[in-house]
Design a protein around this motif. Structure first.
Motif, short mmCIF file in Angstrom:
data_model
loop_
_atom_site.label_atom_id
_atom_site.label_comp_id
_atom_site.label_asym_id
_atom_site.label_seq_id
_atom_site.Cartn_x
_atom_site.Cartn_y
_atom_site.Cartn_z
N ASN A 215 0.83 -1.20 0.00
CA ASN A 215 0.00 0.00 0.00
C ASN A 215 0.86 1.26 0.00
N VAL A 216 1.95 1.22 0.76
CA VAL A 216 2.87 2.37 0.75
C VAL A 216 3.51 2.50 -0.63
N ASN B 126 1.25 3.93 -3.37
CA ASN B 126 0.70 5.26 -3.16
C ASN B 126 1.23 6.21 -4.25
N GLU C 242 2.00 9.35 -4.37
CA GLU C 242 3.11 10.21 -3.94
C GLU C 242 4.41 9.42 -3.89
N GLY D 227 -1.79 10.68 4.29
CA GLY D 227 -0.97 10.09 3.24
C GLY D 227 0.49 9.98 3.65
N TYR D 228 1.38 10.23 2.70
CA TYR D 228 2.81 10.04 2.96
C TYR D 228 3.63 11.24 2.51
#
Length: 245
Positions: free
Chosen positions: A19-20, A23, A25, A54-55
């Protein structure tokens, strides 16, 4: 004896690592950038922070040719992950990548993912260390201290160390053709060594590699008796390699 399915045990953490990675971004500021650096003469690295929505991804920073420092101090948010390229080399993480990641937990307890980008036949490949259980990871380095099991000259696991004896047991089988592989993937032999020791010693960490669709899949490796390929049916010790669904 209670045997835990290694795939079910780590499914949540591998899903979170994907998932990271997926993403938008992270795809723009880490994945695309580091894939573009796999043939650079020096390593490049980024740090990832967890924002409420978010990140945060730092700009990529040029490092030395074989080592570097994660720019986590640039983050405005909680440090949860990082990524770096291996200058012109395969993406399989090093022994230093493993030990330094676990050590970083002391000051950054939320750290969970380390993505490593490399060159495989001219194409980018991505491996990752994924922390599933930080307490077990700390127990692992207490059992196998860095000073005794890591070789700073090679950045690898020390060959004749307690950990190295098992690491190279699996790595040698993989590199010398004594293996079966049902994954459909090509893994660098050191990745097989890491998969074996991390599971054998319940280290609370997985090693994974992205498949053709860019999804991280946990690598499994078990040293056992196998029918060695191209041996005329000889059965001897080797390593059985697979991946999680």
């Amino acid at each position: 004896m209670n045997i835990t399915d290694p795939c079910k045990k780590t499914q949540a953490s591998i899903t979170a690592a994907n998932n990271v990675l997926k993403n938008p971004e992270v795809q723009t500021k880490m994945d695309a950038v580091l894939k573009g650096k796999i043939n650079a003469p020096k390593e490049w690295s980024v740090a990832i922070g967890q924002k409420p929505d978010g990140y945060e991804v730092t700009p990529a920073i040029e490092q030395d040719s074989t080592k570097g420092t994660v720019p986590s101090s640039q983050l405005m948010n909680t440090y949860i992950a990082d990524g770096h390229s291996h200058a012109g080399n395969p993406g399989v993480p090093s022994g230093g990548d493993l030990y330094k990641m676990i050590k970083a937990l002391e000051d950054s307890p939320a750290l969970r993912y380390r993505y490593v980008y490399g060159n495989y036949g001219g194409l980018p490949e991505v491996y990752a260390f994924v922390i599933d259980n930080p307490a077990l990871a700390k127990d692992f380095v207490n059992q196998f201290p860095e000073s005794e099991n890591y070789d700073p000259k090679t950045h690898g696991i020390k060959e004749e160390s307690p950990l190295g004896k098992e690491f190279y047991r699996a790595e040698n089988h993989a590199s010398e053709g004594r293996f079966t592989n049902s994954s459909g993937e090509n893994y660098e032999s050191r990745a097989v060594g890491f998969a074996y020791i991390l599971e054998k010693y319940n280290a609370g960490i997985s090693i994974a590699k992205t498949d053709a669709n860019g999804n991280l899949k946990k690598i499994n490796a078990n040293v056992q008796q196998i029918t060695v390929p191209n041996s005329g049916g000889k059965v001897k010790e080797g390593v059985k390699i697979s991946k999680c669904p």
